[in-house]
Design a protein around this motif. Sequence first.
Motif, mmCIF file in Angstrom:
data_model
loop_
_atom_site.group_PDB
_atom_site.id
_atom_site.type_symbol
_atom_site.label_atom_id
_atom_site.label_comp_id
_atom_site.label_asym_id
_atom_site.label_seq_id
_atom_site.Cartn_x
_atom_site.Cartn_y
_atom_site.Cartn_z
ATOM 1 N N ALA A 111 -5.157 -4.452 3.412
ATOM 2 C CA ALA A 111 -5.979 -2.967 3.394
ATOM 3 C C ALA A 111 -5.523 -1.972 2.390
ATOM 4 C CB ALA A 111 -6.386 -2.374 4.789
ATOM 5 N N ALA A 112 -4.596 -2.471 1.459
ATOM 6 C CA ALA A 112 -4.052 -1.380 0.595
ATOM 7 C C ALA A 112 -4.910 -1.246 -0.826
ATOM 8 C CB ALA A 112 -2.784 -2.144 0.234
ATOM 9 N N GLY A 113 -5.825 -2.248 -0.724
ATOM 10 C CA GLY A 113 -6.847 -2.459 -1.729
ATOM 11 C C GLY A 113 -6.256 -3.573 -2.722
ATOM 12 N N LYS A 114 -5.787 -4.343 -2.611
ATOM 13 C CA LYS A 114 -5.082 -5.326 -3.743
ATOM 14 C C LYS A 114 -6.239 -6.137 -4.372
ATOM 15 C CE LYS A 114 -2.139 -7.528 -0.769
ATOM 16 N NZ LYS A 114 -2.642 -6.723 0.577
ATOM 17 N N GLN A 139 0.628 4.651 -4.802
ATOM 18 C CA GLN A 139 0.139 5.092 -3.612
ATOM 19 C C GLN A 139 -1.206 5.126 -3.620
ATOM 20 O OE1 GLN A 139 -0.746 5.735 0.076
ATOM 21 N NE2 GLN A 139 1.565 6.034 -0.229
ATOM 22 N N THR A 140 -1.989 4.459 -2.956
ATOM 23 C CA THR A 140 -3.354 4.231 -2.911
ATOM 24 C C THR A 140 -4.326 5.131 -1.961
ATOM 25 O OG1 THR A 140 -3.678 2.366 -1.175
ATOM 26 C CG2 THR A 140 -3.101 1.668 -3.681
ATOM 27 N N ASP A 141 -3.661 5.759 -0.988
ATOM 28 C CA ASP A 141 -4.273 6.408 0.097
ATOM 29 C C ASP A 141 -5.486 7.430 -0.531
ATOM 30 O OD1 ASP A 141 -3.098 4.895 1.887
ATOM 31 O OD2 ASP A 141 -2.101 6.903 2.741
ATOM 32 N N ASN A 142 -5.206 8.087 -1.553
ATOM 33 C CA ASN A 142 -6.142 9.220 -1.920
ATOM 34 C C ASN A 142 -6.771 9.124 -3.188
ATOM 35 O OD1 ASN A 142 -5.567 10.784 0.389
ATOM 36 N ND2 ASN A 142 -3.481 11.291 -0.635
ATOM 37 N N HIS A 143 -6.971 7.587 -3.915
ATOM 38 C CA HIS A 143 -7.467 7.271 -4.643
ATOM 39 C C HIS A 143 -8.520 6.257 -4.840
ATOM 40 C CE1 HIS A 143 -4.455 9.384 -6.955
ATOM 41 N NE2 HIS A 143 -3.459 8.803 -6.143
ATOM 42 N N LYS A 144 -9.737 6.271 -5.555
ATOM 43 C CA LYS A 144 -10.356 5.361 -5.482
ATOM 44 C C LYS A 144 -9.991 4.070 -6.293
ATOM 45 C CE LYS A 144 -14.671 8.402 -5.736
ATOM 46 N NZ LYS A 144 -14.914 8.319 -4.294
ATOM 47 N N PRO A 145 -10.591 2.889 -5.995
ATOM 48 C CA PRO A 145 -9.861 1.564 -6.533
ATOM 49 C C PRO A 145 -9.816 1.789 -8.087
ATOM 50 C CG PRO A 145 -11.200 1.120 -4.833
ATOM 51 C CD PRO A 145 -11.560 2.527 -4.929
ATOM 52 N N LYS A 146 -11.139 2.036 -8.713
ATOM 53 C CA LYS A 146 -11.078 1.999 -10.328
ATOM 54 C C LYS A 146 -9.837 3.162 -10.705
ATOM 55 C CE LYS A 146 -13.950 1.910 -13.931
ATOM 56 N NZ LYS A 146 -15.619 2.075 -14.345
ATOM 57 N N VAL A 205 -7.035 3.626 -9.045
ATOM 58 C CA VAL A 205 -5.771 3.212 -8.911
ATOM 59 C C VAL A 205 -5.277 2.136 -10.148
ATOM 60 C CG1 VAL A 205 -4.221 1.660 -7.673
ATOM 61 C CG2 VAL A 205 -5.781 3.427 -6.586
ATOM 62 N N ALA A 206 -6.422 1.443 -10.333
ATOM 63 C CA ALA A 206 -6.083 0.313 -11.648
ATOM 64 C C ALA A 206 -5.906 1.238 -12.990
ATOM 65 C CB ALA A 206 -7.503 -0.300 -12.010
ATOM 66 N N LEU A 207 -6.483 2.430 -13.175
ATOM 67 C CA LEU A 207 -5.918 3.036 -14.193
ATOM 68 C C LEU A 207 -4.474 3.688 -14.169
ATOM 69 C CD1 LEU A 207 -9.255 5.065 -14.890
ATOM 70 C CD2 LEU A 207 -8.235 3.562 -16.583
ATOM 71 N N LEU A 208 -4.343 4.061 -12.888
ATOM 72 C CA LEU A 208 -2.959 4.591 -12.566
ATOM 73 C C LEU A 208 -1.847 3.203 -13.000
ATOM 74 C CD1 LEU A 208 -3.268 6.426 -9.445
ATOM 75 C CD2 LEU A 208 -2.529 7.328 -11.807
ATOM 76 N N ILE A 209 -2.176 2.176 -12.658
ATOM 77 C CA ILE A 209 -1.301 1.091 -12.852
ATOM 78 C C ILE A 209 -1.448 0.886 -14.398
ATOM 79 C CG2 ILE A 209 -1.407 -1.577 -12.699
ATOM 80 C CD1 ILE A 209 -2.760 -1.227 -9.911
ATOM 81 N N ILE A 210 -2.196 0.799 -15.149
ATOM 82 C CA ILE A 210 -2.078 0.828 -16.281
ATOM 83 C C ILE A 210 -1.457 1.698 -17.312
ATOM 84 C CG2 ILE A 210 -3.439 0.921 -18.893
ATOM 85 C CD1 ILE A 210 -5.712 -0.622 -17.344
ATOM 86 N N GLU A 211 -1.417 3.092 -16.660
ATOM 87 C CA GLU A 211 -0.548 4.142 -16.874
ATOM 88 C C GLU A 211 0.859 3.931 -16.707
ATOM 89 O OE1 GLU A 211 -2.112 7.697 -15.471
ATOM 90 O OE2 GLU A 211 -4.135 7.470 -16.817
ATOM 91 N N ALA A 212 1.064 3.692 -15.575
ATOM 92 C CA ALA A 212 2.766 3.189 -15.324
ATOM 93 C C ALA A 212 3.318 2.155 -15.890
ATOM 94 C CB ALA A 212 2.604 2.947 -13.644
ATOM 95 N N ILE A 213 2.438 1.012 -16.393
ATOM 96 C CA ILE A 213 3.004 0.030 -17.072
ATOM 97 C C ILE A 213 3.250 0.421 -18.558
ATOM 98 C CG2 ILE A 213 2.622 -2.272 -18.473
ATOM 99 C CD1 ILE A 213 0.676 -3.084 -15.549
ATOM 100 N N GLU A 214 2.493 1.275 -19.131
ATOM 101 C CA GLU A 214 2.676 1.816 -20.397
ATOM 102 C C GLU A 214 3.900 2.636 -20.396
ATOM 103 O OE1 GLU A 214 -1.015 3.927 -21.070
ATOM 104 O OE2 GLU A 214 -2.074 2.130 -22.204
#
Length: 178
Positions: A11-14, A150-157, A159-168
């Motif tokens: 339920a983390a949203g994977k 951290q996914t708790d306070n973010h919408k799934p889309k 979080v996907a953007l946060l992942i892209i930013e973190a990789i960059e």
Amino acid sequence: MKNIILIGPMAAGKTTIGKHLAQMLDRPFYDSDDEIESKAGINISWIFDVEGEAGFRLREEKMIAQLCEKHPIILSTGGGAIKSGKNRLLIQENGIVVYLATSVEKQLQRTKNDTKRPLLQNAASKKELLESLALERNPLYESTAHIIIQTDNHKPKNVALLIIEAIEEKFKVDPVRV
């Protein structure tokens, strides 16, 4: 090109986040649990009932090994996949590992009507089970991940953007080229 592999508790949203990420990066998406069910022709609950958790974990190791051979993909793993040292090594060697962290409270909210998760079905207390799993698994997620979101306070889309930013930011590359 490297895979992006999502780990974290149930339920983390994977799966949901993985699908958004795959769409944004134009990559195939795989969920290891769905692939196990598809290959076996039966659901995970049945595998747990008949083969136990140990039998399921063996199937999971084989499936993750097969999926890690594909490049470049977005892979969502089951919450317990991290228990296997073999899985931890495989995913670290075959992709950028992103730990999608979530609180027990958020897991309880997201799973309150869930009937598909074998570990929750027989739990006397879902909260106690999730707390116990967090104590056991969170250190494994943290030590395996290249990136923690951290996914708790973010919408799934988002979080996907946060992942892209973190990789960059972390790898100084465009995730499309990773």
